[in-house]
Motif scaffolding. Structure first.
Motif, PDB file in Angstrom:
ATOM      1  N   GLN A 190       0.837  -1.207   0.000  1.00 35.13           N
ATOM      2  CA  GLN A 190       0.000   0.000   0.000  1.00 35.13           C
ATOM      3  C   GLN A 190       0.876   1.262   0.000  1.00 35.13           C
ATOM      4  N   PHE A 191       1.926   1.254   0.822  1.00 36.13           N
ATOM      5  CA  PHE A 191       2.836   2.402   0.883  1.00 36.13           C
ATOM      6  C   PHE A 191       3.578   2.550  -0.449  1.00 36.13           C
ATOM      7  N   GLN A 192       4.039   1.434  -0.993  1.00 39.49           N
ATOM      8  CA  GLN A 192       4.743   1.451  -2.281  1.00 39.49           C
ATOM      9  C   GLN A 192       3.854   2.062  -3.370  1.00 39.49           C
ATOM     10  N   GLU A 193       2.591   1.660  -3.373  1.00 41.37           N
ATOM     11  CA  GLU A 193       1.634   2.141  -4.375  1.00 41.37           C
ATOM     12  C   GLU A 193       1.393   3.646  -4.217  1.00 41.37           C
ATOM     13  N   ARG A 194       1.336   4.085  -2.977  1.00 39.47           N
ATOM     14  CA  ARG A 194       1.124   5.516  -2.705  1.00 39.47           C
ATOM     15  C   ARG A 194       2.284   6.344  -3.256  1.00 39.47           C
ATOM     16  N   VAL A 195       3.514   5.901  -2.997  1.00 42.05           N
ATOM     17  CA  VAL A 195       4.699   6.616  -3.485  1.00 42.05           C
ATOM     18  C   VAL A 195       4.710   6.612  -5.017  1.00 42.05           C
ATOM     19  N   LYS A 196       4.397   5.465  -5.580  1.00 42.27           N
ATOM     20  CA  LYS A 196       4.380   5.322  -7.047  1.00 42.27           C
ATOM     21  C   LYS A 196       3.397   6.312  -7.675  1.00 42.27           C
ATOM     22  N   LYS A 197       2.197   6.412  -7.102  1.00 39.44           N
ATOM     23  CA  LYS A 197       1.172   7.336  -7.602  1.00 39.44           C
ATOM     24  C   LYS A 197       1.658   8.783  -7.551  1.00 39.44           C
ATOM     25  N   ILE A 198       2.349   9.127  -6.463  1.00 36.06           N
ATOM     26  CA  ILE A 198       2.854  10.505  -6.328  1.00 36.06           C
ATOM     27  C   ILE A 198       3.882  10.772  -7.429  1.00 36.06           C
ATOM     28  N   ILE A 199       4.819   9.846  -7.615  1.00 36.87           N
ATOM     29  CA  ILE A 199       5.868  10.031  -8.635  1.00 36.87           C
ATOM     30  C   ILE A 199       5.267  10.117 -10.040  1.00 36.87           C
TER      31      ILE A 199
END
Length: 194
Positions: A109-118
């Motif tokens: 979930q955290f990985q996905e959040r960072v990915k979306k921001i980038i």
């Protein structure tokens, strides 16, 4: 004391960016170009948004991770080629960052959040993506604009400034207007936003 996952992730991003063969000189010292850029992103983000989440801080630090690996000239030298190159880079930055976050034990979930921001998806709806975009624009204006403006004619510079301004939030605009521009740069900025 053992470093936190967050500290380890930042250190691993820096380690990758330190490999940049391109250098940038500041006050007579050579820095790896993307390492310097990523540190400037962190500094500017925390000035602009002191309560930035860990996810946003990681996204800002990794925003250009290994950028030199995909050269601009690998794509046609037109607007479409430029946009394709930028899109490919964003995906690479997001994937490399996800690998690092996975390696240090952040959940999916955290990985996905960072990915979306980038990837800056739904930028006007995702507040963290908008803050990242503001930070990118502020870093450009504060650290790279004078040099850019010196290399291009005023018409092109004003066009780029207008495009930059549109990407920013009201809060970003206010922050941009506190940057200590030279008289010439300030005149270009005022021309672009008037």
């Amino acid at each position: 004391m053992k470093p936190t996952r967050f500290e380890t992730a930042i250190a691993l991003i820096d380690k990758k960016n330190e490999e940049d063969p391109n250098t940038y000189q500041v006050a007579g010292f050579d820095y790896s170009k993307e390492l310097l850029y990523s540190q400037r992103m962190t500094r500017k983000l925390l000035q602009f948004e002191p309560n930035a989440s860990k996810a946003l801080q990681i996204a800002a630090r990794a925003q250009h991770i290994c950028r030199w690996k995909i050269a601009r000239n690998e794509y046609p030298m037109d607007r479409i080629g430029y946009l394709k190159w930028r899109e490919t880079l964003k995906k690479m930055h997001a994937n490399l960052t996800t690998e690092i976050l996975n390696h240090v034990g952040f959940d999916a979930q955290f990985q996905e959040r960072v990915k979306k921001i980038i990837l800056k998806k739904l930028i006007k709806k995702n507040q963290e993506s908008q803050i990242l975009e503001d930070t990118i624009c502020l870093v450009f204006l504060d650290y790279y604009f004078e040099e850019f403006a010196a290399k291009h004619n005023d018409e092109k510079v004003i066009d780029i400034l207008r495009k930059t301004w549109v990407k920013m939030s009201e809060k970003g605009h206010s922050a941009a207007l506190t940057i200590p521009f030279s008289d010439k740069s300030l005149a270009l900025v005022q021309n672009a936003i008037s």
